[in-house]
Motif scaffolding. Structure first.
Motif, short mmCIF file in Angstrom:
data_model
loop_
_atom_site.label_atom_id
_atom_site.label_comp_id
_atom_site.label_asym_id
_atom_site.label_seq_id
_atom_site.Cartn_x
_atom_site.Cartn_y
_atom_site.Cartn_z
N GLU A 42 36.40 47.61 41.97
CA GLU A 42 35.18 48.16 42.56
C GLU A 42 35.48 48.92 43.85
O GLU A 42 34.93 50.00 44.08
CB GLU A 42 34.18 47.04 42.84
N ARG A 43 36.34 48.37 44.68
CA ARG A 43 36.61 48.99 45.99
C ARG A 43 37.39 50.29 45.87
O ARG A 43 37.25 51.18 46.71
CB ARG A 43 37.34 48.03 46.90
N VAL A 44 38.25 50.42 44.83
CA VAL A 44 39.03 51.65 44.69
C VAL A 44 38.47 52.57 43.60
O VAL A 44 39.06 53.59 43.29
CB VAL A 44 40.54 51.36 44.45
N HIS A 45 37.34 52.15 43.01
CA HIS A 45 36.60 52.97 42.05
C HIS A 45 37.39 53.29 40.79
O HIS A 45 37.50 54.45 40.37
CB HIS A 45 36.10 54.26 42.72
N VAL A 46 37.98 52.23 40.19
CA VAL A 46 38.63 52.37 38.89
C VAL A 46 38.16 51.20 38.01
O VAL A 46 37.53 50.26 38.50
CB VAL A 46 40.18 52.35 38.99
N SER A 47 38.46 51.27 36.74
CA SER A 47 38.08 50.18 35.83
C SER A 47 38.93 48.95 36.13
O SER A 47 40.01 49.04 36.74
CB SER A 47 38.29 50.60 34.38
N ARG A 48 38.45 47.79 35.68
CA ARG A 48 39.24 46.56 35.87
C ARG A 48 40.57 46.67 35.14
O ARG A 48 41.60 46.22 35.66
CB ARG A 48 38.46 45.33 35.38
N ALA A 49 40.58 47.27 33.95
CA ALA A 49 41.83 47.42 33.19
C ALA A 49 42.82 48.29 33.96
O ALA A 49 44.02 48.00 34.00
CB ALA A 49 41.54 48.01 31.81
N ASN A 50 42.31 49.36 34.57
CA ASN A 50 43.17 50.26 35.35
C ASN A 50 43.72 49.52 36.58
O ASN A 50 44.91 49.61 36.89
CB ASN A 50 42.38 51.50 35.76
N ALA A 51 42.86 48.78 37.29
CA ALA A 51 43.31 48.03 38.46
C ALA A 51 44.37 47.01 38.06
O ALA A 51 45.39 46.86 38.73
CB ALA A 51 42.12 47.35 39.14
N TYR A 52 44.12 46.30 36.98
CA TYR A 52 45.06 45.29 36.48
C TYR A 52 46.41 45.94 36.16
O TYR A 52 47.47 45.44 36.55
CB TYR A 52 44.48 44.61 35.25
N ALA A 53 46.38 47.08 35.45
CA ALA A 53 47.61 47.77 35.07
C ALA A 53 48.36 48.27 36.31
O ALA A 53 49.59 48.17 36.39
CB ALA A 53 47.30 48.94 34.13
N ARG A 54 47.63 48.80 37.28
CA ARG A 54 48.26 49.30 38.50
C ARG A 54 48.92 48.18 39.29
O ARG A 54 50.05 48.32 39.78
CB ARG A 54 47.25 50.03 39.38
#
Length: 173
Positions: A42-54
């Motif tokens: 939410e804070r970096v404005h990406v999906s949870r899947a994208n945040a998890y992968a990053r």
């Protein structure tokens, strides 16, 4: 110290370049290593899947080396802190590093340039324990030529000073 001696910690392929989102994720996790994937996303404005992968890529690339708690050493019974400088025998860095890592209270070890070779941060219960550590453990390492102890009177953790927030309970993913 020869350059090849200093480079042994950086083995492996280089990390991929970081973009602005990766840097934002790193800043968030440095402030709150317990942040949920959902709050990071939410804070970096990406999906949870994208945040998890990053985050997993940052871990796999060795950019994130781990997660830990910031400790108030005095409240944890380690009322004496000191930086200890060491001059060591040339070409003995790896051996000395291994010995220093085994010391109780060793918090940070760095091979440096200048008037001394190694900078060591230690936390001990009191000055008596610090004296024992320096005089009987560190100075008994054969490759250590000399030491100088710099007592820490007060310290400020810059990571926590930038955003002083009390620890939060774990959040749901």
């Amino acid at each position: 110290m020869p350059a090849e001696q200093m480079a042994d910690a950086g083995a492996g392929p280089p990390a991929r370049p970081l973009d602005a989102i990766d840097r934002d994720i790193l800043r968030m996790l440095q402030t709150d290593g317990r942040a949920s994937i959902r709050s990071v996303a939410e804070r970096v404005h990406v999906s949870r899947a994208n945040a998890y992968a990053r985050i997993n890529r940052l871990i796999d690339d060795g950019v994130i080396r781990g997660f830990s708690a910031r400790v108030d050493h005095e409240r944890a019974g380690q009322g004496a802190s000191a930086y200890i400088t060491l001059k060591i025998v040339q070409n003995s860095w790896r051996t000395v590093r291994e010995r220093l890592q085994e010391l109780p209270g060793a918090a940070h070890i760095a091979l440096v340039s200048g008037d001394f070779d190694v900078l060591l941060l230690v936390h001990t219960a009191d000055n008596r324990a610090l004296r024992e550590l320096v005089l009987t453990k560190i100075q008994s390492i054969p490759e250590v030529l000399s030491t100088r102890t710099l007592l820490v009177f007060e310290e400020t953790d810059l990571d926590s000073a930038a955003s002083p927030q009390p620890p939060q309970p774990p959040q749901e993913l």
